[in-house]
Enzyme design. Structure first.
Site, mmCIF file in Angstrom:
data_model
loop_
_atom_site.group_PDB
_atom_site.id
_atom_site.type_symbol
_atom_site.label_atom_id
_atom_site.label_comp_id
_atom_site.label_asym_id
_atom_site.label_seq_id
_atom_site.Cartn_x
_atom_site.Cartn_y
_atom_site.Cartn_z
ATOM 1 N N ASP A 254 -2.397 -1.365 -3.812
ATOM 2 C CA ASP A 254 -2.825 0.000 -4.105
ATOM 3 C C ASP A 254 -1.577 0.870 -4.159
ATOM 4 O OD1 ASP A 254 -3.805 2.582 -4.119
ATOM 5 O OD2 ASP A 254 -5.073 2.338 -2.355
ATOM 6 N N TYR B 146 0.880 -1.167 0.000
ATOM 7 C CA TYR B 146 0.000 0.000 0.000
ATOM 8 C C TYR B 146 0.914 1.212 0.000
ATOM 9 C CZ TYR B 146 -2.793 3.910 1.445
ATOM 10 O OH TYR B 146 -3.368 5.145 1.482
ATOM 11 N N ASP C 238 -14.005 1.655 -2.439
ATOM 12 C CA ASP C 238 -13.924 2.493 -3.640
ATOM 13 C C ASP C 238 -12.928 1.907 -4.652
ATOM 14 O OD1 ASP C 238 -11.854 3.105 -1.880
ATOM 15 O OD2 ASP C 238 -11.955 5.258 -2.199
ATOM 16 N N ASN D 228 -1.549 3.929 -5.655
ATOM 17 C CA ASN D 228 -1.961 5.333 -5.627
ATOM 18 C C ASN D 228 -1.274 6.185 -6.697
ATOM 19 O OD1 ASN D 228 -4.080 5.981 -3.756
ATOM 20 N ND2 ASN D 228 -2.730 5.212 -2.158
#
Length: 170
Positions: A59, A18, A159, A61
């Protein structure tokens, strides 16, 4: 804020990452995000045996390319789509990794994240910021990769939608 876990599943090194969001371009949290991407590259380069299959997902980002962004002109230079974030991710990938989703789906706008605030999922206005990166031994055993939107359609979902791959046994 940042999380990373790594282990062995059969003969495959599997890691989940992450990468911090970064909050705002130029902020201290943004600098932390860029440093974290650098740490990940350094860790993988020094600690992981790339002679065996390696899969690193999670993730990140960061949306890599225009096709990974519903409106690249609106997002360009902003958080999740800035040049420094993309460069940090590309330095990690340059260690010998393949974005297996794009390997199996080279063309088209596909997303793994949609903002709740503007009904992004319903309008398909999202970003592809979740990835599975594989080194060559893993890619050779990967027969399919897709974004599983089904869970995202349920009541009160994340999400994000999961990126999923099929890896054939040795």
């Amino acid at each position: 804020e940042a999380r990373f876990i790594c282990g062995l599943v059969g003969d495959i090194v599997v890691a989940s990452a992450y990468i911090p969001n970064g909050q705002e371009v130029g902020s201290d949290k943004y600098k932390y995000k860029l440093n974290w991407l650098h740490w990940l590259r350094s860790y993988v380069d020094k600690q992981l045996d790339q002679s065996r299959p390696v899969v690193i997902g999670g993730d990140f980002n960061v949306a890599r390319h225009d096709d990974d962004c519903h409106d690249p002109d609106r997002w360009r230079g902003n958080l999740l789509f800035s040049e420094a974030e993309k460069a940090g991710l590309e330095e990690f990938i340059a260690l010998g990794f393949t974005d297996v989703f794009r390997h199996h789906n080279p063309k088209g706008k596909y997303f793994s994240w949609w903002d709740y605030r503007a009904m992004g999922f319903e309008r398909n206005e999202g970003l592809r910021i979740d990835y599975l990166f594989m080194n060559t031994p893993a890619v050779q055993r990967c027969s399919a990769t897709w974004i599983d939107r089904e869970e995202r359609m349920l009541e009160r979902p994340s999400d994000h939608a999961a990126v999923v791959s099929t890896i054939e046994p040795q």
